[in-house]
Design a protein around this motif. Sequence first.
Motif, short mmCIF file in Angstrom:
data_model
loop_
_atom_site.label_atom_id
_atom_site.label_comp_id
_atom_site.label_asym_id
_atom_site.label_seq_id
_atom_site.Cartn_x
_atom_site.Cartn_y
_atom_site.Cartn_z
N ILE A 175 -28.31 -18.54 0.29
CA ILE A 175 -28.71 -17.47 -0.07
C ILE A 175 -28.43 -17.97 -2.21
O ILE A 175 -27.40 -18.66 -2.12
CB ILE A 175 -27.08 -16.35 -0.22
N ALA A 176 -28.98 -17.89 -3.08
CA ALA A 176 -29.09 -18.00 -3.89
C ALA A 176 -29.43 -16.82 -5.09
O ALA A 176 -29.79 -16.36 -4.48
CB ALA A 176 -30.63 -19.15 -4.54
N ALA A 177 -28.68 -16.90 -6.08
CA ALA A 177 -28.74 -16.27 -7.55
C ALA A 177 -30.42 -15.62 -7.87
O ALA A 177 -30.74 -14.82 -7.88
CB ALA A 177 -27.81 -16.34 -8.24
N SER A 178 -30.95 -16.63 -7.60
CA SER A 178 -32.81 -16.14 -7.92
C SER A 178 -33.60 -15.28 -7.09
O SER A 178 -34.50 -15.11 -7.33
CB SER A 178 -33.30 -17.81 -8.12
N LEU A 179 -33.01 -15.58 -6.07
CA LEU A 179 -33.48 -14.65 -4.72
C LEU A 179 -33.97 -13.13 -5.19
O LEU A 179 -32.77 -12.31 -5.99
CB LEU A 179 -32.90 -14.94 -3.17
#
Length: 188
Positions: A87-91
Motif C-alpha cells: 500500500i502506498a500513499a499515492s494509490l
Amino acid sequence: MTEQDVARVLKRRGALPALMTAVGIFVALIVLGFLGATFSSLAVIADPVVDGRFFGSIWSTQLVGSLAGPLPIALGVFLCFWQIAPIAASLRLGHVVTRAVLAATVGALLLFVVTLAYALAVWGIEVAGSMLGSTDTSGPTSPAVLAFRSLSVLVNVLPVVVLGAILLWGWLQRHPLDYKVSGTLDEV
C-alpha cells in the motif's frame, strides 16, 4: 530465481508498515473471535437445557482456532503488503481496496495450505494408530471442504483486512515515507 533475485526481494523496503498492519489485523481478529466466543458462552449459560461443561469447550476451541485462523491470514496479509502488492500513499482508494482483497485472498490460501497439511498429518496419525489396533480411520477432511472453509474465513475477515489497508493508506498519506514503495505487482 538467482541468489541476487532472492537478496533483492528480501531487501525490499516497507516491511515495517506491512508488519504493523498485519499485527493490527491479527489482534482485531483475535478480539472479534473472543467476543464471539464470549457471547456464545453467555447464550449457553443462559440456556437451562444445556450443561454448563459446554462453556469450557467453547473457550478451548476458540483458543486453538484463534491461532489456526487469524495467524495464517495475518501472515498472508504481511507477505502481500510487503512483497506482492504494498500500500502506498499515492494509490487511489479503489487500488487500496483491491490490494486488500488480494491480501485477504493470499491469507485464505495460506490458511487452506496450513489446514490441509494439518488434516493430512492427523489422518497419517490415525492410519498409524489403526495399524496398532485403533479402529478410527475416518480419513482426512476433503480438500473441497477445506477450500469452502477457507472461503468462508475469507468472507469473514475481508472487512477487517480492507479496514486495515485503508487505515495504513491514511497513515501513509499523513506520514510520507522517504522511499518508493513497490512490490511484485508493481513491477509487472
